[in-house]
Design an enzyme around this catalytic site. Structure first.
Site, PDB file in Angstrom:
ATOM      1  N   ALA A 181     -20.124  44.484  71.593  1.00  0.00           N
ATOM      2  CA  ALA A 181     -21.511  45.208  72.616  1.00  0.00           C
ATOM      3  C   ALA A 181     -21.284  46.591  72.262  1.00  0.00           C
ATOM      4  O   ALA A 181     -22.522  47.169  71.929  1.00  0.00           O
ATOM      5  CB  ALA A 181     -21.157  44.994  73.962  1.00  0.00           C
ATOM      6  N   ASP A 182     -20.383  47.138  72.169  1.00  0.00           N
ATOM      7  CA  ASP A 182     -20.402  48.677  71.777  1.00  0.00           C
ATOM      8  C   ASP A 182     -20.820  48.849  70.179  1.00  0.00           C
ATOM      9  O   ASP A 182     -21.686  49.974  70.083  1.00  0.00           O
ATOM     10  CB  ASP A 182     -18.882  49.481  71.877  1.00  0.00           C
ATOM     11  CG  ASP A 182     -18.282  49.230  73.431  1.00  0.00           C
ATOM     12  OD1 ASP A 182     -19.143  49.977  74.221  1.00  0.00           O
ATOM     13  OD2 ASP A 182     -17.550  48.404  73.827  1.00  0.00           O
ATOM     14  N   VAL A 183     -19.985  48.368  69.297  1.00  0.00           N
ATOM     15  CA  VAL A 183     -20.511  48.456  67.982  1.00  0.00           C
ATOM     16  C   VAL A 183     -21.879  48.266  67.779  1.00  0.00           C
ATOM     17  O   VAL A 183     -22.699  48.720  67.008  1.00  0.00           O
ATOM     18  CB  VAL A 183     -19.521  48.165  67.112  1.00  0.00           C
ATOM     19  CG1 VAL A 183     -17.956  48.747  67.233  1.00  0.00           C
ATOM     20  CG2 VAL A 183     -19.397  46.668  67.165  1.00  0.00           C
ATOM     21  N   ALA A 186     -24.234  50.682  69.074  1.00  0.00           N
ATOM     22  CA  ALA A 186     -24.264  51.771  68.399  1.00  0.00           C
ATOM     23  C   ALA A 186     -24.987  51.850  67.254  1.00  0.00           C
ATOM     24  O   ALA A 186     -25.788  52.716  66.719  1.00  0.00           O
ATOM     25  CB  ALA A 186     -22.609  52.194  67.897  1.00  0.00           C
TER      26      ALA A 186
END
Length: 409
Positions: A170-172, A175
């Site tokens: 989810a984070d990458v 981003a």
């Protein structure tokens, strides 16, 4: 050569992964990035593996997401610290943050304030559920977005529990969506002269990347949404992972009729053509077909040998490789996706770099990150143009932290 974002100024108010990965890619693309760190440093500094002098609190995780940036320590709970942050936002073309929705407003650094000070400013906010909508008030992090999105429900084998993705997906993912949103915002500003607030939700971003399931469900009132993929895809049939005699794994995909016909030839299994020659038949009852393919794959000594056989029949397949195997991969190095960064005590270390290539512009990592707020003194002098007395007063009063004038405060 300069990077495609050379001359772009970025003020980074983010932490951990989503924001720092977004701004790391901007730095790789040539942007000048100044990030804020609190006295204890970013959480990523405490994760394995420690790198260099323990006093620097530098880890491999922090290094991966923060090369090429300058770091300043600001006390954002102090009026003077917030004013310095606003001045750095004025300096910047783009501000990136991943506070909980509303936190930036409470600090007096929100979109309304930034836009009033400079209508050309671009603010990119990265959060779990976005800054507006029924879920905006919910707290969360990457794993929460992965669970909400529905993507996690497609992992694992039928009858078993959903699986962790094994990476901060989810984070990458958010981003990368943030990077794209910033590019669109810059184009909008170029066309209109106005900045904008780009609001990126990890939940939205993950849901948007699910393959055929949302559209299939939308046209059938949810009836066509299928279950777990496991190692057998439920709609692109056959497509999955099989195991060879030595325990190595093969990823393959032959969903189209032309490719399935080639697979039948490669397997010397003409009976499969009669039963599964059409897409509809393969999707309707894929289990026995997968059983045959996996049993056949198990007769091959290695995945590499089976890949060679399938490629000779005009098919695509690959042995499943591990991360360790790719740490010095010649293709990744040749393309610059693995690029050398000089670390004291380690020499050149190959680190992942923004995976974009441009003619006439260069993408490369900048200098390795240093200690917590290592560049506070330089940023205050060189960017905000404060004199020695003003800088020393800010350090003495705890408004700013980090090394200065050869001593650490």
């Amino acid at each position: 050569m300069a990077g495609p974002y050379a001359g772009l100024r970025v003020f980074d108010l983010s932490h951990v992964i989503a924001g720092p990965f977004c701004t790391r890619m901007l730095a790789d693309l040539g942007a000048d990035v100044i990030r804020v760190e609190q006295p204890a440093g970013d959480l990523m500094r405490a994760l394995p593996v420690a790198v260099g002098d323990p006093a620097d609190h530098l880890s491999s995780a922090y290094a991966q997401y923060n090369c090429g940036k300058r770091s300043i320590g600001l006390n954002l709970k102090d009026d003077r610290g917030r004013e310095l942050a606003l001045e750095l936002a004025d300096w910047a073309d783009v501000v990136v943050e991943n506070f909980a929705p509303g936190a930036l407003d409470r600090l007096g650094l929100g979109w309304d304030v930034l836009h009033a000070r400079d209508p050309r400013t671009i603010l990119c906010s990265l959060s779990t559920f976005g800054t507006e909508g029924p879920y905006a008030h919910l707290s969360g992090f990457g794993l929460v977005a992965e669970a909400y999105s529905g993507l996690m429900s497609l992992t694992g084998s039928e009858g078993g529990p959903p699986m962790h993705f094994g990476t901060a997906l989810a984070d990458v993912n958010s981003a990368v969506h943030g990077l794209a949103a910033i590019g669109a915002a810059l184009h909008h500003r170029e066309r209109t002269g106005e900045g904008t607030h780009a609001d990126v939700s990890a939940f939205d971003s993950l849901f948007a990347m699910i393959d055929q399931q949302p559209a299939a469900g939308a046209f059938t009132d949810g009836e066509a949404v299928r279950g777990r993929y496991g190692n057998r895809h439920t709609t692109s049939v056959p497509s999955g992972v099989a195991t060879c005699a030595d325990g190595t794994h093969l990823a393959y995909g032959m969903a189209g009729d032309v490719f399935f016909a080639r697979l039948v030839t490669a397997m010397d299994a003409t009976d499969l053509a009669e039963r599964y020659g059409a897409v509809a038949a393969r999707v309707a009852d894929p289990g026995p077909l997968y059983d045959r393919i996996e049993a056949w794959a198990a007769t091959w000594s290695t995945a590499d040998a089976l890949v060679e056989h399938l490629v000779a029949h005009g098919l695509s397949a690959a042995r499943v490789r591990g991360v360790r195997e790719n740490l010095a991969d010649p293709h990744l190095i040749a393309r610059g996706t693995l690029s050398p960064v000089e670390f004291p005590g380690h020499g050149e270390v190959l680190l992942p770099t923004a995976p974009f290539r441009f003619s006439g512009a260069e993408v490369r990592p900048g200098a390795p990150p240093g200690a917590i707020a290592a560049d506070s003194d330089a940023v205050l002098h060189d960017v905000l143009h404060l004199d020695d007395g003003a800088v020393d007063a800010l350090f003495d009063d705890g408004v700013v932290h980090g090394p200065t004038n050869g001593r650490t405060r």
